[in-house]
Design an enzyme around this catalytic site. Structure first.
Site, PDB file in Angstrom:
ATOM      1  N   HIS A  91     -48.055  11.610  87.741  1.00  0.00           N
ATOM      2  CA  HIS A  91     -47.223  12.806  87.923  1.00  0.00           C
ATOM      3  C   HIS A  91     -47.642  13.886  86.934  1.00  0.00           C
ATOM      4  CE1 HIS A  91     -44.610  12.991  84.334  1.00  0.00           C
ATOM      5  NE2 HIS A  91     -44.755  11.669  84.284  1.00  0.00           N
ATOM      6  N   CYS A  92     -47.302  15.126  87.288  1.00  0.00           N
ATOM      7  CA  CYS A  92     -47.470  16.264  86.373  1.00  0.00           C
ATOM      8  C   CYS A  92     -46.111  16.961  86.279  1.00  0.00           C
ATOM      9  CB  CYS A  92     -48.591  17.190  86.838  1.00  0.00           C
ATOM     10  SG  CYS A  92     -48.376  17.887  88.491  1.00  0.00           S
ATOM     11  N   TRP A  93     -46.107  18.267  86.062  1.00  0.00           N
ATOM     12  CA  TRP A  93     -44.843  18.972  85.863  1.00  0.00           C
ATOM     13  C   TRP A  93     -44.095  19.189  87.179  1.00  0.00           C
ATOM     14  CZ3 TRP A  93     -40.872  19.985  83.238  1.00  0.00           C
ATOM     15  CH2 TRP A  93     -40.111  21.154  83.391  1.00  0.00           C
ATOM     16  N   TYR A 120     -42.375  15.838  87.197  1.00  0.00           N
ATOM     17  CA  TYR A 120     -41.430  15.503  86.126  1.00  0.00           C
ATOM     18  C   TYR A 120     -40.097  16.234  86.317  1.00  0.00           C
ATOM     19  CZ  TYR A 120     -39.590  15.306  81.305  1.00  0.00           C
ATOM     20  OH  TYR A 120     -38.811  15.142  80.194  1.00  0.00           O
TER      21      TYR A 120
END
Length: 345
Positions: A91-93, A120
Site C-alpha cells: 500500500h501507499c498513501w 493508508y
C-alpha cells in the site's frame, strides 16, 4: 494480475504488508506490522511534490520514474527476501501510483501481489469506524500505586479482553510515566495500534480499560473511544497506603535518580515548592519510599477531584493483600453485576 482489495480483505489476506511510502510518512503512522519499503526517500518525495506543483503531473511522473528506475532491482530482491512464499500486500498513501508501480514490478518478477484500495487513508477511515463500534467497556479505576496495570495484565492472562492504553502509548500516565519506557509513538500511530487491538476483540464481550485522561503522555486517546469510556461503568480498586508504596518502590526502585528528580520538578507548581524540595532531598538520600509518600498526596488529590467532577458513585473493591491475579479474579466476579447495573440506567 495484481489484486486490489478493500481494507477488510486486505487486512486478512496472506503475506507481509509492505508500506512503500517515504520513511517520514511511515514514521508518522503506519499499519501495525507493516514493513517499510520506501519507493522514494523523504527528499525524493519532496522533489516530486515540488515538481508536480511547479511543472504539472506529467513532469512529476517522469521525475519519479527517473528516481525509481535504478532501485527496481533492489526492490525485487527485498520483496522476495521479505516474502519467501512469494505473496505480498502493498500500500501507499492513496492506493495510487506508488503502490501500483511497485506491485507491477514485483508481479512481473513472479510474486503474487495485492494492493490496498484507497491506501493508508482507507486504513485510517477503518480505524475511526473501529473506535466508534459500541463495546461493553469496564473502566478499571484506582489511585496511583494500586497496581492497575499489573491487574490488567492478569485479567488478560485469565482470558479477559483487555485494552492496555498505557502499554500501547509507552507511558504510565503521570509525570513519571515515561521513565524506563521506550519512546512514545505519535498520536496517529497510537490510534493505529488501538484500532488494530480493538479489531481483534469481540464487541459482544466486555473489554477492560484502565481509567485514563484524554492524554497518555503525549498520545491522545481517540475521542470516539474516550466518549465510550466516560459513559462506561467504572470499578475502583483500593489498597492501603503501605501496599501502594510497596508497588511504587518496586516499579521505580531501579530508575535513574536524575530522571526521578526531573519528573518531580515538572510538577513543582502543583506539588508546591516545599514538598518538591523535600522530595528531591529524599531522592538525593535514596529514600524513594518517602518520595512516593510525598508525591502521592498530590496524585490522590487529583484523583479525588476527578471523581467529584464525574458526580457519580463509583463502586469500590478492596484488594488489600491481593496479588494481581487474585485481584483480577475478584474483578471478574463483579463484572456481570456491574454491566447489568449500568445497562439498566
Amino acid at each position: 494480475m495484481v489484486k486490489r482489495l478493500d481494507i477488510q480483505d486486505f487486512l486478512t489476506a496472506a503475506g507481509p504488508i509492505l508500506d512503500v511510502r517515504s520513511p517520514g510518512e511511515y514514521e508518522q503512522g503506519h499499519i501495525p506490522g507493516a514493513i517499510s519499503l520506501p519507493l522514494f526517500t523523504n527528499d525524493e518525495r519532496a522533489q516530486v511534490g515540488t515538481c508536480y506543483k511547479q511543472q504539472g503531473r506529467d513532469a512529476a511522473v517522469e521525475l519519479g520514474f527517473d528516481l525509481v528506475g535504478p532501485k527496481l532491482g533492489a526492490i525485487v530482491r527485498q520483496g522476495k527476501a521479505i516474502a519467501p512464499d512469494h505473496r505480498l500486500r502493498i500500500h501507499c498513501w492513496r492506493g495510487g501510483m506508488r503502490s501500483g508501480s511497485v506491485a507491477w514490478c514485483l508481479e512481473t518478477a513472479g510474486l503474487q501481489v495485492a494492493t490496498l484500495e484507497g491506501g493508508y487513508k482507507a486504513f485510517r477511515r477503518w480505524a475511526r469506524q473501529v473506535f466508534s463500534t459500541p463495546r461493553q467497556i469496564i473502566v478499571l479505576g484506582g489511585m496511583t500505586g494500586t497496581g492497575k496495570t499489573q491487574i490488567l495484565h492478569a485479567l488478560a492472562q485469565l482470558g479477559e479482553q483487555v485494552l492496555d492504553l498505557e502499554g500501547l502509548a509507552n507511558h504510565r500516565g503521570s509525570s513519571y510515566g515515561s521513565l524506563d519506557m521506550p519512546p512514545q509513538p505519535s498520536t496517529e500511530q497510537f490510534e493505529n495500534l488501538i484500532g488494530d487491538r480493538l479489531a481483534h476483540l469481540d464487541p459482544a464481550r466486555p473489554v477492560w480499560i484502565e481509567a485514563e485522561s484524554k492524554r497518555v503522555g503525549t498520545c491522545r486517546v481517540p475521542p470516539e473511544l474516550f466518549d465510550q469510556m466516560e459513559a462506561a461503568p467504572t470499578l475502583e480498586v483500593v489498597r492501603p497506603l503501605e501496599e501502594r508504596l510497596d508497588i511504587l518502590v518496586e516499579i521505580y526502585g531501579q530508575t535513574d535518580r536524575q530522571g526521578l528528580i526531573d519528573a518531580t520538578q515538572r510538577i513543582r507548581k502543583r506539588l508546591g515548592g516545599q514538598r518538591t524540595q523535600a522530595a528531591v532531598d529524599c531522592l538525593h538520600r535514596g529514600e524513594l519510599r518517602e518520595v512516593c509518600k510525598i508525591v502521592l498526596d498530590y496524585y490522590d488529590r487529583t484523583y479525588r477531584y476527578d471523581l467529584e467532577r464525574r458526580n457519580q458513585v463509583i463502586p469500590q473493591l478492596d484488594i488489600a493483600g491481593h496479588d494481581p491475579t487474585a485481584a483480577a479474579q475478584l474483578l471478574i466476579e463483579k463484572a456481570p453485576f456491574l454491566l447489568s447495573t449500568n445497562g439498566a440506567r
